[in-house]
Enzyme design. Structure first.
Site, PDB file in Angstrom:
ATOM      1  CG  ASP A 195      52.506   2.308 -61.312  1.00  0.00           C
ATOM      2  OD1 ASP A 195      51.740   1.353 -61.526  1.00  0.00           O
ATOM      3  OD2 ASP A 195      52.509   3.334 -62.001  1.00  0.00           O
ATOM      4  CG  HIS A 196      49.249  -2.764 -59.177  1.00  0.00           C
ATOM      5  ND1 HIS A 196      48.426  -1.695 -59.012  1.00  0.00           N
ATOM      6  CD2 HIS A 196      48.626  -3.574 -60.068  1.00  0.00           C
ATOM      7  CE1 HIS A 196      47.361  -1.839 -59.764  1.00  0.00           C
ATOM      8  NE2 HIS A 196      47.451  -2.970 -60.416  1.00  0.00           N
ATOM      9  CG  ASP A 202      42.188   5.197 -60.037  1.00  0.00           C
ATOM     10  OD1 ASP A 202      42.917   5.014 -59.041  1.00  0.00           O
ATOM     11  OD2 ASP A 202      41.417   4.329 -60.479  1.00  0.00           O
ATOM     12  CG  HIS A 262      48.417   1.986 -63.377  1.00  0.00           C
ATOM     13  ND1 HIS A 262      49.284   1.728 -62.352  1.00  0.00           N
ATOM     14  CD2 HIS A 262      47.178   1.786 -62.871  1.00  0.00           C
ATOM     15  CE1 HIS A 262      48.590   1.390 -61.274  1.00  0.00           C
ATOM     16  NE2 HIS A 262      47.315   1.429 -61.559  1.00  0.00           N
TER      17      HIS A 262
HETATM   18  P1  NAP Z   1      40.299   0.390 -47.542  1.00  0.00           P
HETATM   19  O1  NAP Z   1      39.564  -0.845 -47.950  1.00  0.00           O
HETATM   20  O2  NAP Z   1      39.544   1.625 -47.272  1.00  0.00           O
HETATM   21  O3  NAP Z   1      41.192   0.016 -46.269  1.00  0.00           O
HETATM   22  C1  NAP Z   1      41.853   0.992 -45.528  1.00  0.00           C
HETATM   23  C2  NAP Z   1      42.478   0.368 -44.294  1.00  0.00           C
HETATM   24  O4  NAP Z   1      42.996   1.399 -43.456  1.00  0.00           O
HETATM   25  C3  NAP Z   1      41.491  -0.435 -43.450  1.00  0.00           C
HETATM   26  O5  NAP Z   1      42.163  -1.526 -42.915  1.00  0.00           O
HETATM   27  C4  NAP Z   1      41.117   0.560 -42.364  1.00  0.00           C
HETATM   28  O6  NAP Z   1      40.708  -0.025 -41.165  1.00  0.00           O
HETATM   29  C5  NAP Z   1      42.439   1.242 -42.145  1.00  0.00           C
HETATM   30  N1  NAP Z   1      42.246   2.532 -41.503  1.00  0.00           N
HETATM   31  C6  NAP Z   1      41.578   3.612 -41.987  1.00  0.00           C
HETATM   32  N2  NAP Z   1      41.637   4.615 -41.106  1.00  0.00           N
HETATM   33  C7  NAP Z   1      42.352   4.162 -40.037  1.00  0.00           C
HETATM   34  C8  NAP Z   1      42.753   4.732 -38.813  1.00  0.00           C
HETATM   35  N3  NAP Z   1      42.456   5.989 -38.488  1.00  0.00           N
HETATM   36  N4  NAP Z   1      43.470   3.969 -37.953  1.00  0.00           N
HETATM   37  C9  NAP Z   1      43.778   2.693 -38.249  1.00  0.00           C
HETATM   38  N5  NAP Z   1      43.419   2.093 -39.408  1.00  0.00           N
HETATM   39  C10 NAP Z   1      42.717   2.820 -40.283  1.00  0.00           C
HETATM   40  O7  NAP Z   1      41.397   0.765 -48.625  1.00  0.00           O
HETATM   41  P2  NAP Z   1      42.053  -0.208 -49.701  1.00  0.00           P
HETATM   42  O8  NAP Z   1      41.168  -0.295 -50.891  1.00  0.00           O
HETATM   43  O9  NAP Z   1      42.514  -1.454 -49.065  1.00  0.00           O
HETATM   44  O10 NAP Z   1      43.316   0.677 -50.159  1.00  0.00           O
HETATM   45  C11 NAP Z   1      44.457   0.833 -49.349  1.00  0.00           C
HETATM   46  C12 NAP Z   1      45.463   1.677 -50.095  1.00  0.00           C
HETATM   47  O11 NAP Z   1      45.819   1.011 -51.294  1.00  0.00           O
HETATM   48  C13 NAP Z   1      44.925   3.046 -50.511  1.00  0.00           C
HETATM   49  O12 NAP Z   1      45.961   3.979 -50.471  1.00  0.00           O
HETATM   50  C14 NAP Z   1      44.493   2.823 -51.954  1.00  0.00           C
HETATM   51  O13 NAP Z   1      44.513   4.018 -52.683  1.00  0.00           O
HETATM   52  C15 NAP Z   1      45.554   1.836 -52.410  1.00  0.00           C
HETATM   53  N6  NAP Z   1      45.124   0.977 -53.535  1.00  0.00           N
HETATM   54  C16 NAP Z   1      44.052   0.144 -53.383  1.00  0.00           C
HETATM   55  C17 NAP Z   1      43.688  -0.679 -54.435  1.00  0.00           C
HETATM   56  C18 NAP Z   1      42.531  -1.650 -54.315  1.00  0.00           C
HETATM   57  O14 NAP Z   1      42.293  -2.399 -55.272  1.00  0.00           O
HETATM   58  N7  NAP Z   1      41.845  -1.712 -53.205  1.00  0.00           N
HETATM   59  C19 NAP Z   1      44.398  -0.630 -55.647  1.00  0.00           C
HETATM   60  C20 NAP Z   1      45.499   0.222 -55.749  1.00  0.00           C
HETATM   61  C21 NAP Z   1      45.844   1.013 -54.681  1.00  0.00           C
HETATM   62  P3  NAP Z   1      39.172  -0.150 -40.748  1.00  0.00           P
HETATM   63  O15 NAP Z   1      38.736  -1.499 -41.224  1.00  0.00           O
HETATM   64  O16 NAP Z   1      39.196  -0.076 -39.269  1.00  0.00           O
HETATM   65  O17 NAP Z   1      38.422   0.972 -41.386  1.00  0.00           O
END
Ligand code: NAP
Length: 535
Positions: free
Chosen positions: A226-227, A284, A289
């Site tokens: 939980d950042h 969310d 948070h």
């Molecule tokens: P994202 O942009 O959708 O990235 C997901 C990653 O997983 C990508 O690198 C994707 O690769 C990879 N991936 C998806 N399916 C895959 C598969 N079958 N095999 C291998 N790689 C696969 O998500 P994100 O925003 O970075 O979020 C990541 C996590 O952090 C999530 O759980 C999200 O809820 C959490 N989070 C994110 C944020 C934020 O600000 N972004 C904030 C808090 C929490 P490809 O490029 O090949 O699709």
């Protein structure tokens, strides 16, 4: 008087990091720092030899936050010599491609200045393994690659697996780590798994995910992110309450009128429609948070800052949280409609790309909670969060009762508000105390004034990003800032009935983008004779 820094300033730390041998111990790294105050006997918190395996390296979180934070740790001299970073993604890439991605992410998003010598040392330890999460062969290759890295870089079989991947893949990756034996730490080494949010989408799914994770890793090796807990200002709530004697005597129902906890965003979906729709503001933000902030504000003092004591106190508070008897009047939800934001015309939620026209997902949620214990009985805790609100701000405001008697004329105190202590989590991190003061030149007119503490002014260095702190804690194996499975499940237990109720209520109420939420949120406060703070 300024504090002696625990860590070397960025420039000097970079020199230290690049001048010690790859196999140096923490003590040797510290000793090699010429700028360290010799009177300071505390060792900086530096991780021991290890590999960080990052799943989802091409994702938004990895590029904007995680990779830059790893570099920033290196720049502060806090990564162990021999530190290695393994990226795993479904790309036909060589190590060099992942190095380039990391380089670009660091250049664009790192907090600390870019230094060739730090980058060179970090990039030597960067490796890439291609693969899909469902591909057994790819995980077998990962296991082989890690063995090799242990031999060449002295990482001792210590691995942290960071799952920055879509939530539906959390169990898949954990099961792969179990199948390959990567979850089992041979004697003298450690294995840890880091799971991003959201941890489940209700109590049942969170419980199932906990079970899957517990089958592969012992609870002490599971780090749920939980950042918010990595933010300096959030940790400062504990310093404020428990390192001082000033506030604690009045931190209770005898003096506090109510508490408002707000996380407001001015942005909309920011390209994350696929993630957000069906989840909504409460799942969310409130489940994690805001309930964590509530727990830190309301808990009793832990006997120490170790993980067990801290988590126990937070759990007690979460167990004592009570929902309003009438969810129709004690909660509010909305979705943003078209409007103006930062001088630009923006579309409403239902017009956003990738959102179904009949979506019932809320982009604004507010709850009134009570805490059934001796300290807080009868004190409402109002929680609100939303997208496309007036501005980006996260704060906790403890609003105190009015003075029981005012020995001034009514006219002189007409515009006097209530005392408040406000912890500004972001931006402009700091604390404000609002109190009444005599207006100069008047007979005895009293008005609200503010006394401000600003992090940026009182401490000479900028605060580390939350992910720097949390990544370091994972590598050190320090769990207090990571919620325990019981906290996660208790939070879902609080939210589930609200979500079930909202699911029967059709479309959330509209609010124009750039305003402060739907009318029902104001009505919820008005019924209690209160208003939301104007931010
Ligand atoms: P994202 O942009 O959708 O990235 C997901 C990653 O997983 C990508 O690198 C994707 O690769 C990879 N991936 C998806 N399916 C895959 C598969 N079958 N095999 C291998 N790689 C696969 O998500 P994100 O925003 O970075 O979020 C990541 C996590 O952090 C999530 O759980 C999200 O809820 C959490 N989070 C994110 C944020 C934020 O600000 N972004 C904030 C808090 C929490 P490809 O490029 O090949 O699709």
């Amino acid at each position: 008087m300024s504090e002696a820094p625990l860590e070397a300033p960025v420039e000097e730390a970079a020199v230290v990091a690049s001048s010690v041998a790859a196999t140096a111990t923490t003590e040797e790294v510290v000793a090699a720092n010429p700028l360290r105050d010799p009177r300071d006997k505390r060792l900086p918190r530096v991780a021991g030899p290890c590999v960080l395996v990052l799943f989802g390296v091409t994702g938004d979180l990895a590029k904007r936050k995680l990779l830059p934070a790893i570099y920033d740790l290196g720049n502060r001299g806090l990564l162990p010599p021999g530190f290695s970073l393994v990226g795993f993604a479904r790309r036909d890439w060589q190590h060099q491609d992942f190095r380039q991605l990391t380089h670009d992410a660091v250049k664009e998003h790192a907090r600390t200045p870019f230094r060739e010598e730090v980058w060179k040392q970090l990039s030597e330890g960067i490796h890439f393994v291609p693969g899909e999460f469902t591909d057994d062969g790819a995980f077998d290759a990962l296991a082989m690659a890690l063995k090799e890295i242990d031999q060449t870089r002295g990482t001792g079989g210590n691995y942290a697996f960071y799952l920055s991947v879509p939530p539906k893949f959390f169990p898949v990756v954990v099961q792969q780590l179990k199948r390959t034996g990567l979850a089992d730490a041979p004697d003298g080494s450690w294995r840890r798994v880091v799971i991003e949010k959201p941890f489940g989408h209700d109590l049942k799914s969170a419980h199932e995910l906990n079970e899957t994770t517990n089958e592969a890793f012992p609870e002490s090796s599971i780090f749920r992110i939980d950042h918010y807990l990595g933010k300096e200002t959030v940790q400062n709530i504990m310093a404020l309450r428990f390192a001082n004697n000033l506030y604690e005597p009045i931190w209770n129902r005898s003096y506090v009128d109510h508490v408002q906890i707000t996380m407001a965003e001015d942005i909309g979906l920011a390209g994350r429609a696929g993630y957000y729709d069906g989840i909504g503001a409460a799942r969310d933000v409130i489940q994690n948070h805001l309930l964590q902030l509530l727990a830190l504000v309301a808990m009793e003092d832990p006997t120490s800052f170790d993980a067990n004591s801290l988590r126990r106190e937070k759990e007690k508070v979460l167990k004592a949280v009570r929902l309003p008897a009438d969810l129709a009047t004690g909660t509010a939800r909305g979705k943003y409609a078209a409007g103006w934001q930062g001088g630009e015309k923006v579309v409403g939620y239902l017009e956003e790309e990738g959102i179904p026209a009949d979506s019932t997902t809320e982009t604004y949620a507010a709850l009134k909670l009570e805490i059934a214990n001796r300290r807080w009985a009868g004190v409402p805790f109002y929680l609100r969060t939303g997208k496309r609100l007036g501005r980006r701000v996260t704060e906790v405001a403890v609003v105190f009762q009015r003075a029981p008697h005012l020995p001034f004329s009514k006219d002189d105190t007409e515009i006097l508000g209530q005392n408040a202590l406000v912890v500004r989590v972001q931006p402009d991190e700091g604390i404000t105390v609002r109190f009444g003061s005599k207006v100069p030149g008047t007979a005895m007119e009293v008005r609200d004034v503010s006394m401000d503490f600003a992090y940026g002014e009182s401490f000479m260095e900028s605060s580390p990003e939350a992910y720097e702190r949390l990544l370091l804690d994972v590598m050190i194996g320090d769990p207090p800032l990571f919620p325990h499975q019981r906290e996660v499940e208790l939070s879902w237990k609080i939210l589930d009935p609200v979500e079930e109720f909202w699911a029967t209520q059709g479309q959330p109420e509209d609010y124009p983008s750039g305003t402060w939420g739907p009318p029902s949120a104001d009505a919820m406060m008005a019924r209690d004779g209160r208003t939301w703070r104007r931010l």
